[in-house]
Scaffold this active site. Structure first.
Site, PDB file in Angstrom:
ATOM      1  N   THR A  95      39.845  45.010  61.789  1.00 49.16           N
ATOM      2  CA  THR A  95      38.331  45.352  61.496  1.00 49.16           C
ATOM      3  C   THR A  95      37.876  44.226  60.199  1.00 49.16           C
ATOM      4  O   THR A  95      37.673  44.888  59.243  1.00 49.16           O
ATOM      5  CB  THR A  95      37.943  46.836  61.265  1.00 49.16           C
ATOM      6  OG1 THR A  95      38.885  47.447  60.290  1.00 49.16           O
ATOM      7  CG2 THR A  95      38.106  47.627  62.353  1.00 49.16           C
ATOM      8  N   THR A 135      39.841  51.348  59.383  1.00 45.90           N
ATOM      9  CA  THR A 135      38.758  51.759  58.535  1.00 45.90           C
ATOM     10  C   THR A 135      37.521  51.234  59.202  1.00 45.90           C
ATOM     11  O   THR A 135      37.458  50.037  59.509  1.00 45.90           O
ATOM     12  CB  THR A 135      39.035  50.735  57.294  1.00 45.90           C
ATOM     13  OG1 THR A 135      40.272  51.199  56.654  1.00 45.90           O
ATOM     14  CG2 THR A 135      38.004  51.162  56.264  1.00 45.90           C
ATOM     15  N   PHE A 171      45.590  56.491  55.271  1.00 48.13           N
ATOM     16  CA  PHE A 171      45.560  56.124  53.802  1.00 48.13           C
ATOM     17  C   PHE A 171      46.943  55.603  53.338  1.00 48.13           C
ATOM     18  O   PHE A 171      47.170  55.645  52.161  1.00 48.13           O
ATOM     19  CB  PHE A 171      45.241  57.502  52.995  1.00 48.13           C
ATOM     20  CG  PHE A 171      44.167  58.183  53.059  1.00 48.13           C
ATOM     21  CD1 PHE A 171      42.839  57.628  52.281  1.00 48.13           C
ATOM     22  CD2 PHE A 171      43.759  59.279  54.121  1.00 48.13           C
ATOM     23  CE1 PHE A 171      41.533  58.094  52.591  1.00 48.13           C
ATOM     24  CE2 PHE A 171      42.485  59.789  54.155  1.00 48.13           C
ATOM     25  CZ  PHE A 171      41.535  59.163  53.456  1.00 48.13           C
ATOM     26  N   ARG A 265      43.181  63.731  33.494  1.00 44.66           N
ATOM     27  CA  ARG A 265      42.051  63.360  34.377  1.00 44.66           C
ATOM     28  C   ARG A 265      42.264  61.981  35.013  1.00 44.66           C
ATOM     29  O   ARG A 265      41.493  61.717  35.996  1.00 44.66           O
ATOM     30  CB  ARG A 265      40.917  63.516  33.516  1.00 44.66           C
ATOM     31  CG  ARG A 265      40.666  64.944  33.073  1.00 44.66           C
ATOM     32  CD  ARG A 265      39.520  65.043  32.094  1.00 44.66           C
ATOM     33  NE  ARG A 265      39.900  64.344  30.686  1.00 44.66           N
ATOM     34  CZ  ARG A 265      39.177  64.010  29.798  1.00 44.66           C
ATOM     35  NH1 ARG A 265      37.863  64.568  29.799  1.00 44.66           N
ATOM     36  NH2 ARG A 265      39.498  63.284  28.579  1.00 44.66           N
ATOM     37  N   CYS A 281      42.430  45.451  53.056  1.00 42.58           N
ATOM     38  CA  CYS A 281      41.543  46.963  53.045  1.00 42.58           C
ATOM     39  C   CYS A 281      40.460  46.705  51.913  1.00 42.58           C
ATOM     40  O   CYS A 281      39.473  46.802  52.125  1.00 42.58           O
ATOM     41  CB  CYS A 281      42.172  48.057  52.896  1.00 42.58           C
ATOM     42  SG  CYS A 281      43.042  48.581  54.475  1.00 42.58           S
TER      43      CYS A 281
HETATM   44  C1  UDX Z   1      45.283  50.138  50.197  1.00 40.04           C
HETATM   45  C2  UDX Z   1      45.370  51.847  49.782  1.00 40.04           C
HETATM   46  O1  UDX Z   1      46.143  52.273  48.837  1.00 40.04           O
HETATM   47  C3  UDX Z   1      45.701  52.848  50.837  1.00 40.04           C
HETATM   48  O2  UDX Z   1      45.466  54.029  50.704  1.00 40.04           O
HETATM   49  C4  UDX Z   1      44.719  52.485  52.096  1.00 40.04           C
HETATM   50  O3  UDX Z   1      44.985  52.986  53.484  1.00 40.04           O
HETATM   51  C5  UDX Z   1      44.720  50.874  52.743  1.00 40.04           C
HETATM   52  O4  UDX Z   1      44.579  50.080  51.235  1.00 40.04           O
HETATM   53  P1  UDX Z   1      47.461  48.581  50.471  1.00 40.04           P
HETATM   54  O5  UDX Z   1      46.448  47.811  50.451  1.00 40.04           O
HETATM   55  O6  UDX Z   1      48.574  48.622  51.647  1.00 40.04           O
HETATM   56  O7  UDX Z   1      46.755  50.237  50.532  1.00 40.04           O
HETATM   57  O8  UDX Z   1      48.229  48.471  49.102  1.00 40.04           O
HETATM   58  P2  UDX Z   1      47.953  49.089  47.800  1.00 40.04           P
HETATM   59  O9  UDX Z   1      49.228  49.798  47.136  1.00 40.04           O
HETATM   60  O10 UDX Z   1      46.898  49.867  47.683  1.00 40.04           O
HETATM   61  O11 UDX Z   1      47.780  47.866  46.797  1.00 40.04           O
HETATM   62  C6  UDX Z   1      46.440  46.955  47.151  1.00 40.04           C
HETATM   63  C7  UDX Z   1      46.491  45.904  45.962  1.00 40.04           C
HETATM   64  O12 UDX Z   1      46.425  46.262  44.569  1.00 40.04           O
HETATM   65  C8  UDX Z   1      47.934  45.079  46.066  1.00 40.04           C
HETATM   66  O13 UDX Z   1      47.570  43.616  46.030  1.00 40.04           O
HETATM   67  C9  UDX Z   1      48.584  45.491  44.929  1.00 40.04           C
HETATM   68  O14 UDX Z   1      49.084  44.520  44.166  1.00 40.04           O
HETATM   69  C10 UDX Z   1      47.401  45.653  43.713  1.00 40.04           C
HETATM   70  N1  UDX Z   1      47.700  46.561  42.784  1.00 40.04           N
HETATM   71  C11 UDX Z   1      47.810  47.944  43.101  1.00 40.04           C
HETATM   72  C12 UDX Z   1      47.415  46.412  41.633  1.00 40.04           C
HETATM   73  O15 UDX Z   1      47.279  45.140  41.167  1.00 40.04           O
HETATM   74  N2  UDX Z   1      47.980  47.379  40.538  1.00 40.04           N
HETATM   75  C13 UDX Z   1      48.205  48.552  40.918  1.00 40.04           C
HETATM   76  O16 UDX Z   1      48.257  49.349  39.879  1.00 40.04           O
HETATM   77  C14 UDX Z   1      48.186  48.898  42.235  1.00 40.04           C
END
Ligand code: UDX
Ligand code: ADP
Length: 471
Positions: A95, A135, A171, A265, A281
């Site tokens: 999507t 999504t 999720f 919190r 996403c």
């Molecule tokens: C995300 C959501 O977490 C998940 O619930 C949803 O279903 C799909 O989108 P994903 O994209 O697989 O999952 O990875 P995620 O762990 O959320 O990380 C997303 C991005 O944020 C990555 O590039 C990661 O490196 C970055 N990130 C994550 C940070 O820069 N700092 C953090 O503390 C956490």
């Protein structure tokens, strides 16, 4: 009576469909699970006897595939028979954001969803529960319902077809997908038919505590997924914005994150600074949220969420700028090691990876990049950067470009700088004594994830910039 599900079909064998169905198959041996996809190459890879060659890398996934594939988990391109025998069909297709037409760059392209719904309406038999996993913008279930009911009437069959549509957003986060699926914080099911909802609850309750299974109406479920992703992304933009302030003022972002996150919190998770969020996403969902808000005339709300993306773009851009600045204002003809190309650790997924823009910018500036990632293959990098590597292109090194490296030392050899872009474990343990010997001096380390032992790196003569670490 609650419909008993014996046969599941999942349309879309990607990062969501593959792992989700592997977990359902492993937890529900009494259910036959058929995953179908229009991409025959992808299906061939899912059926590969060499489990190291599955199309996606996820810790723990190959073990599940080994256990269930050919028993109650099957991958194929065969739509008709798999849809017609299914009691429940999950839609897990792509999507992406629309690239042209109305809402281009903002709204979600529902092309693949629509085509899946049409295929379902054509081949489904009797009563079928259709579950949207991908999504989707709020009120897509309404569209799916309309397509299912109107086109099944158009299909000119005398046979009675009944569809119930549920929203069951995923999720899972990549790299931890199997753990997220087996121990979810919650399972969310939206729908307007009690029996259909109960039949999906029956599946999840095989391994998820009933207290964690939340039910809502369709629209609230769809909006919850967008909101959850927007909140998570907002946290990352928040910490990244403060990382820049730390660098200017002498504070340490990790200490700030720890102090802030110790407040119950707020919580400690999702406060790691980095080169900006990537993945399929976050950006897509926020753009979509912005689009929906604008559609309903909520301009202030739309602008509020848009800033989360603006900060993310700025973070990526400022990293390229400061690399160039620190390398005496030019990277032309300089060699730079790029460690990490996936958007996060423990996945081979590169969708929206900050590495793509950062690498493109540096190449544009004339740098020669040595790119190494433990799981991302050469072909994917080539596609993402939209160019062949320097060697196979036989291009004059003066023009900037990239080379594929097979390990850290190979990548670091002859370079002026190393940029850590993904937080893979092996980058946390780099042997700086060895690395400093193969680099040109003055040598630089740019740690955009704040994961390296910078004191060690400095002790071997490297200049170090680490995100959110004051001067
Ligand atoms: C995300 C959501 O977490 C998940 O619930 C949803 O279903 C799909 O989108 P994903 O994209 O697989 O999952 O990875 P995620 O762990 O959320 O990380 C997303 C991005 O944020 C990555 O590039 C990661 O490196 C970055 N990130 C994550 C940070 O820069 N700092 C953090 O503390 C956490
Ligand atoms: P996600 O991360 O949401 O799982 P992916 O792009 O990894 O996204 O996977 C989506 C999959 O859906 C792709 O393999 C694509 O080929 C498949 N797909 C898209 N449209 C259809 C369709 N109409 N029928 C079957 N499979 C489809």
């Amino acid at each position: 009576m609650i419909p008993q599900i014996k046969n599941i079909c999942c349309i879309g064998a990607g990062y969501v469909g593959g792992p989700t169905m592997a977990v359902i198959a492993s937890k529900c041996p009494h259910i036959q699970v058929n995953v179908i996809d229009i991409n025959s190459e992808r299906i061939r890879e899912w059926n590969n006897s060499n489990l190291d060659k599955l199309p996606i890398y996820e810790p723990g996934l190959s073990q599940l595939i080994k256990r269930c594939r050919g028993i109650n988990l099957h991958f194929s391109t065969e739509m008709k028979s798999n849809i017609s025998k299914a009691d429940m069909i999950f839609i897990s297709v792509n999507t992406p954001t629309k690239t042209k037409g109305r809402g281009a760059g903002k709204a979600i392209d529902l092309k693949w969803i629509e085509s899946s719904a049409r295929t379902i309406s054509l081949y489904a038999k009797g009563t079928t529960i259709v579950v949207e996993k991908s999504t989707l913008p709020v009120r897509t279930a309404e569209t799916i319902k309309k397509i299912l009911t109107t086109s099944s009437n158009d299909n000119n069959t005398k046979e009675e077809k009944t569809f119930f549509v549920l929203s069951n957003p995923e999720f899972l986060s990549e790299g931890k997908a199997i753990n997220d699926l087996t121990n979810p914080d919650r399972v969310l099911i939206g729908g307007d038919n009690d029996l259909a909802i109960k039949s999906l609850i029956q599946i999840y309750s095989k391994w998820v505590d009933k207290g964690k299974i939340l039910t809502t109406d369709l629209w609230s479920s769809e909006l919850s997924k967008l909101t959850a992703n927007a909140f998570l992304a907002q946290r990352i933009s928040s910490i990244n914005s403060i990382s820049a302030l730390c660098e200017e003022t002498g504070a340490d972002i990790n200490d700030v994150a720890c102090a802030v996150g110790s407040d119950k919190r707020l919580g400690k998770l999702f406060l790691d600074p980095g080169p900006g969020f990537g993945g399929s996403c976050f950006k897509k969902d926020i753009l979509n949220l912005v689009y929906i808000c604008n559609h309903y005339g909520l301009e202030k709300v739309a602008n509020y969420w848009q800033t989360v993306i603006n900060i993310n773009n700025w973070q990526q851009k400022r990293i390229t700028d400061l690399v160039v600045q620190n390398l005496f204002g030019t990277v032309s003809e300089k060699r730079i090691a790029i460690l990490g190309f996936s958007f996060k650790a423990n996945t081979n997924d590169t969708r929206e990876s900050p590495s793509i823009n950062i690498c493109k910018d540096l190449i544009e500036e004339g740098a020669i990049l040595h790119i190494y990632d433990p799981k991302v293959e050469y072909e994917k990098i080539k596609k993402d950067l939209n160019s062949s590597d320097l060697i196979s292109n036989n291009i004059n090194h003066k023009e900037g470009g990239w080379i594929y490296s097979r390990n850290i030392i190979d990548a670091a050899s002859g370079t002026d700088a190393i940029i850590i872009l993904t937080e893979w474990d092996e980058f946390k343990e780099i042997n700086w004594s060895k690395i400093s010997n193969v680099m040109r001096t003055p040598s630089w380390l740019f740690d955009t994830r704040s994961i390296c032992n910078i004191h060690k790196a400095k002790s071997f003569g490297l200049n170090v910039w680490s995100v959110g670490k004051g001067k």
